[in-house]
Design a protein around this motif. Sequence first.
Motif, PDB file in Angstrom:
ATOM      1  N   PHE A 101      29.491  41.822  40.680  1.00 12.26           N
ATOM      2  CA  PHE A 101      30.625  41.100  40.108  1.00 12.26           C
ATOM      3  C   PHE A 101      31.911  41.851  40.435  1.00 12.26           C
ATOM      4  O   PHE A 101      32.154  42.927  39.895  1.00 12.26           O
ATOM      5  CB  PHE A 101      30.468  40.954  38.589  1.00 12.26           C
ATOM      6  N   GLY A 102      32.708  41.265  41.316  1.00 13.87           N
ATOM      7  CA  GLY A 102      34.003  41.842  41.625  1.00 13.87           C
ATOM      8  C   GLY A 102      35.080  41.117  40.853  1.00 13.87           C
ATOM      9  O   GLY A 102      35.254  39.903  41.018  1.00 13.87           O
ATOM     10  N   VAL A 103      35.786  41.813  39.992  1.00 14.60           N
ATOM     11  CA  VAL A 103      36.793  41.179  39.145  1.00 14.60           C
ATOM     12  C   VAL A 103      38.183  41.661  39.533  1.00 14.60           C
ATOM     13  O   VAL A 103      38.401  42.845  39.775  1.00 14.60           O
ATOM     14  CB  VAL A 103      36.533  41.435  37.647  1.00 14.60           C
ATOM     15  N   THR A 104      39.107  40.726  39.598  1.00 15.08           N
ATOM     16  CA  THR A 104      40.494  41.033  39.927  1.00 15.08           C
ATOM     17  C   THR A 104      41.268  41.328  38.658  1.00 15.08           C
ATOM     18  O   THR A 104      41.277  40.520  37.731  1.00 15.08           O
ATOM     19  CB  THR A 104      41.141  39.845  40.662  1.00 15.08           C
ATOM     20  N   CYS A 105      41.896  42.488  38.616  1.00 14.86           N
ATOM     21  CA  CYS A 105      42.734  42.863  37.476  1.00 14.86           C
ATOM     22  C   CYS A 105      44.006  43.499  38.018  1.00 14.86           C
ATOM     23  O   CYS A 105      43.941  44.452  38.805  1.00 14.86           O
ATOM     24  CB  CYS A 105      42.024  43.849  36.556  1.00 14.86           C
ATOM     25  N   GLY A 131      32.478  45.622  39.967  1.00 11.97           N
ATOM     26  CA  GLY A 131      33.469  46.097  40.927  1.00 11.97           C
ATOM     27  C   GLY A 131      34.846  45.655  40.476  1.00 11.97           C
ATOM     28  O   GLY A 131      34.997  44.668  39.744  1.00 11.97           O
ATOM     29  N   TRP A 132      35.858  46.385  40.920  1.00 10.06           N
ATOM     30  CA  TRP A 132      37.242  46.081  40.540  1.00 10.06           C
ATOM     31  C   TRP A 132      38.049  45.800  41.798  1.00 10.06           C
ATOM     32  O   TRP A 132      38.132  46.657  42.692  1.00 10.06           O
ATOM     33  CB  TRP A 132      37.835  47.256  39.777  1.00 10.06           C
ATOM     34  N   ASN A 133      38.639  44.604  41.874  1.00  8.11           N
ATOM     35  CA  ASN A 133      39.593  44.312  42.936  1.00  8.11           C
ATOM     36  C   ASN A 133      40.959  44.765  42.474  1.00  8.11           C
ATOM     37  O   ASN A 133      41.556  44.172  41.571  1.00  8.11           O
ATOM     38  CB  ASN A 133      39.607  42.815  43.252  1.00  8.11           C
ATOM     39  N   ILE A 134      41.466  45.815  43.078  1.00  6.86           N
ATOM     40  CA  ILE A 134      42.714  46.440  42.653  1.00  6.86           C
ATOM     41  C   ILE A 134      43.883  45.634  43.213  1.00  6.86           C
ATOM     42  O   ILE A 134      44.078  45.565  44.432  1.00  6.86           O
ATOM     43  CB  ILE A 134      42.812  47.886  43.163  1.00  6.86           C
ATOM     44  N   TYR A 225      37.380  47.412  45.276  1.00  4.76           N
ATOM     45  CA  TYR A 225      37.813  46.427  46.261  1.00  4.76           C
ATOM     46  C   TYR A 225      39.341  46.442  46.353  1.00  4.76           C
ATOM     47  O   TYR A 225      40.032  46.784  45.386  1.00  4.76           O
ATOM     48  CB  TYR A 225      37.412  45.016  45.850  1.00  4.76           C
ATOM     49  N   GLN A 226      39.868  46.018  47.497  1.00  4.45           N
ATOM     50  CA  GLN A 226      41.316  45.902  47.649  1.00  4.45           C
ATOM     51  C   GLN A 226      41.606  44.900  48.744  1.00  4.45           C
ATOM     52  O   GLN A 226      40.779  44.704  49.637  1.00  4.45           O
ATOM     53  CB  GLN A 226      41.927  47.274  47.985  1.00  4.45           C
TER      54      GLN A 226
END
Length: 455
Positions: A101-105, A131-134, A225-226
């Motif tokens: 799970f890649g989440v955008t924050c 996962g974190w989408n920066i 992630y970026q």
Amino acid sequence: MAKTIRFNAFQMNTLGHQSPGLWTHPRDNSHRYTDPQHWTELARLLEAGRFDAIFLADVLGVYDVYQGGLDAALHHGVQVPLNDPLALVPLMAQATSHLGFGVTCALTYEHPYSFARRLSTLDHLTGGRIGWNIVTGYLDSAARNLGLERQLGHDERYDLADEYLDVVYKLWEKSWDDDAVVNDKAAGVYADPVRVHPIKHAGRYYKVPGIHLCEPSPQRTPLLYQAGTSPRGTAFAARHAECTFVSGPSKAVVKRYADALRAAVRADGRDGEQLLIYAQALIVTGATGAQAQAKYEEYRRHVDIEAALTLLSGWTGVDFSRFPLDATIDYIDSDAGRSALASFSQADPNRKWTVREAAEFIGIGGRGPVLVGDAAQVADQLEAWMDDTGIDGFNLAFAVAHESMRDVVEHIVPELQRRGRYRRDYEDGALRHKLFGQGARLPERHPGRRVRIAD
């Protein structure tokens, strides 16, 4: 040896996402986005297709650049109404065992202390699949609603982001020792205070003196992630990102982005091939090539030009209602999305895109290519994009929910598996281990592991 092709599903907790107008299609079920079963059904489908992750986009504002207001966005359902993506993760995690799970924050608008706790909580609840989408944000409307006159300038947002990452790295990686949690019922000791450390951060943007509120989660730091491809965004990705997303209408644009990202990572002292690059794309397929083409033409009839221009205006900060549809697009520098217009102007040096052509292009699948054909034809195109650009996989948008993803799972995945270009099963372990095979933690050479806290 040819690379294994990877898929993520590009989604958003809203009516539609990258295909403005397609929510009107009679088979689309995007209107069910408020229904938990909408998301658990999708999660199970993606896991059956051995997708790496579902990648959840997000914004904290509305697309109010077009015509200088938000009426068009509301009228056409352009990423509004929009719900919180993080709340979906526990639902989908309970329905699956391996899907990431890649989440955008957007870090610009949330304090790192509380944010670190939210992501650690999700990493615990998913068993290490978060996962974190920066992102730094690009909508002035978000800044205004969070108490600012406008967003920070493009490069200053990345300066703030560098310090933000230092803070969360300290919280995730350095506040609690690996053996801090004792859980000794006989002695009545849960955590050893000597092994839990305040981070004592005092910087230009943030002061965080205390400890992380959470005990170490399976990955500690979520997979990073970026998606920035501006010069400043590329430098930021080179330092921090483990996976990146790129969008472009041609192989030339995508290859340029991929080459620049890998070169920047190598210049930063990391292995450029360890960066996983996913390119945005949309697949339209069926049992035969003729069926796929007919489906594509059917989808095109639902493209909404004004909705597409509302989306493009928000991405770029340029009000496209001020231009005739036959006007050509040239690269316009703005503090919103510097790569959005550049990707069109660089796609073919000999071609000038008109406003109408750009709107029609992003009307199905956003700024990535649309690959149309039967399973063999689409597999050929996927392999060509992989081999010609040097990417590692695709961030798949959808035209019709959940039809587009179901078609990929039923037609494309088996064909790629027959060719030996797609995995047949998941590895056990955390999301980072599934992708890189080197354990759940950040690599030792990553700056998140090298950060230091004051004595």
